[in-house]
Design a protein around this motif. Structure first.
Motif, short mmCIF file in Angstrom:
data_model
loop_
_atom_site.label_atom_id
_atom_site.label_comp_id
_atom_site.label_asym_id
_atom_site.label_seq_id
_atom_site.Cartn_x
_atom_site.Cartn_y
_atom_site.Cartn_z
N VAL A 169 0.87 -1.18 0.00
CA VAL A 169 0.00 0.00 0.00
C VAL A 169 0.90 1.23 0.00
CG1 VAL A 169 -1.77 1.30 1.24
CG2 VAL A 169 -1.83 -1.21 1.24
N SER A 225 -2.64 -4.27 4.20
CA SER A 225 -1.35 -4.52 3.57
C SER A 225 -0.77 -5.83 4.08
CB SER A 225 -0.37 -3.38 3.88
OG SER A 225 0.95 -3.75 3.57
N VAL A 269 3.84 -1.00 3.78
CA VAL A 269 3.18 0.29 3.58
C VAL A 269 4.27 1.31 3.29
CG1 VAL A 269 1.82 2.13 4.65
CG2 VAL A 269 1.26 -0.27 5.12
#
Length: 422
Positions: free
Chosen positions: A14, A217, A221
């Motif tokens: 992400v 995630s 991240v």
């Protein structure tokens, strides 16, 4: 816990931030791994610093041996490889990226600056670049419209290139979206991040909650939110009862664009030597001396034939309003280098005039933060490139992806470690 009204999604990676750094990180994950990627932004690409950039990929103003040198050189190599790969596919890099091999010239106008440029050319050559020192007469031949006086001289890098940020972003988005049909890529634009959600078992960040979605995630991240990274991390960490100070702050810039301007001949990208240290405009000249306004001449013609004139820097918080006094400083400074501009009034050019404003993510030590966040092994930062985000993007993307995947580093990332942030 996810909000009941938000939609729930799950991806391997992400990314928070859809500027040139976030988009190129997404691209690198997609083309070099089988991981799925989500990218989040409170706005849309090119609405911030990326869209306001001048687009130059110049090594002329970077110093060999500096902290950012290796990352810059690697990134420029990757950009050139991308342009070459487009040609091999039968595509035109000029059309796709606004790509131009323009060469860059760093201009000195005093005896001291000319001596400095001789030393710079020597170091650039020793670093493996093709560099030339231009005397006064040689500079006139390269740029006939440039005012050249007694002490004028320049450093010249014939292989420096430039691109158009908007075209390049559109190309990268098009590349990324090819993976959407495979379920590997999604964009969450106009969807501000609200908080991180941590795991109850190991304390790692397991999801990013936005206004409309909760995005889990599985692997990493990445926070690449430009000048908003510091305040964003502070807000997110306050919810996690942790403390991380990332001293990124916004440094505003204006760029004057004259569309299809043919009254000035420019054969290369030009920059005055004063750009290297950004001298502050004196209190007498500046209406806002507390903002530490600096204006240095930069000039180039983009792929569409527009004249781009810069460059201003000032600290005014997150204000992106157009300031006519700054635009006038840019125009006045350009006129000191190009006599043809001095006889023109900026007010008479209103029909072809545009101004871009953006906020560079400034770091006090002059280098970005790239790497894992202490105490959160699956959260990475990639921000603080100030005016070099476009030029350093591909190298930064490669560095982050190698970190996440555990690949050998192409460039030593030690100097960019988040551990070094106060």
């Amino acid at each position: 816990m996810a909000s009941e009204s938000s939609l729930v999604h799950a991806y391997d990676v992400v990314i928070v931030g859809a500027g040139i750094i976030g988009l190129t990180i997404a691209r690198h994950f997609l083309i070099s791994s089988d991981l799925s990627v989500a990218i989040i932004d409170k706005n849309v690409p090119c609405s911030g610093a990326t869209g306001a950039g001048q687009g130059y990929l110049w090594m002329i103003y970077k110093a060999p041996g500096s902290v950012i040198w290796d990352l810059s050189q690697r990134s420029h190599q990757l950009w050139k490889m991308l342009a070459q790969s487009l040609e091999e596919e039968g595509l035109d890099p000029m059309v796709e990226l606004g790509w131009k091999k323009c060469g860059s010239i760093l201009i000195g106008r005093t005896e001291e600056e000319s001596d400095m440029l001789k030393g710079r050319v020597k170091k650039l050559c020793e670093a493996g670049l093709k560099a030339e020192y231009l005397s006064r007469s040689e500079l006139i031949k390269k740029e006939p419209d440039l005012l050249v006086d007694r002490y004028s001289a320049a450093a010249f890098l014939p292989d420096d290139c430039q691109f158009d940020a908007r075209r390049t972003v559109a190309y990268i988005e098009k590349t990324n979206r090819k993976f959407a049909a495979k379920g590997r890529y999604t964009e969450f634009y106009n969807d501000p991040v609200k908080r991180f959600i941590r795991s109850d078992t190991n304390g790692e960040v397991k999801a990013v909650q936005t206004s409309n979605n909760t995005i889990y995630s599985k692997k990493a991240v990445i926070v690449a939110a430009g000048c908003w990274t510091g305040s964003l991390m502070q807000d997110l960490f306050s919810n996690l009862e942790m403390d991380l100070h990332v001293p990124i702050k916004p440094r505003k810039g204006h760029l004057l664009v004259l569309e299809n301007f043919n009254s000035l001949q420019l054969n290369h990208g030009l920059m005055e030597a004063g750009y290297l240290n950004h001298p502050t405009i004196s209190d007498v000249e500046s209406s806002h001396p507390q903002q530490n306004l600096s204006v240095s001449m930069t000039a180039n013609i983009d792929a569409a034939g527009n004249l781009l004139l810069g460059s201003s820097r000032e600290f005014v918080g997150f204000n992106t309003d157009l300031d006519e006094s700054v635009v006038n400083h840019i125009w006045k400074r350009a006129g000191e280098f190009f006599p043809k501009l001095k006889v023109l009034s900026l007010s008479d050019l209103s029909a072809i005039r545009k101004v871009r404003t953006g906020l560079r993510p400034y770091m006090p030590d002059g280098k970005p933060v790239i790497g894992p966040v202490p105490g959160l092994s699956n959260v990475f930062l990639a921000a603080g490139h100030e005016g070099c985000g476009l030029s350093m993007a591909l190298g930064t993307a490669e560095m982050i992806v190698d970190m996440v995947l555990g690949n050998p580093e192409k460039v030593d990332s030690t100097a960019f470690s988040v551990n070094k942030v106060g």
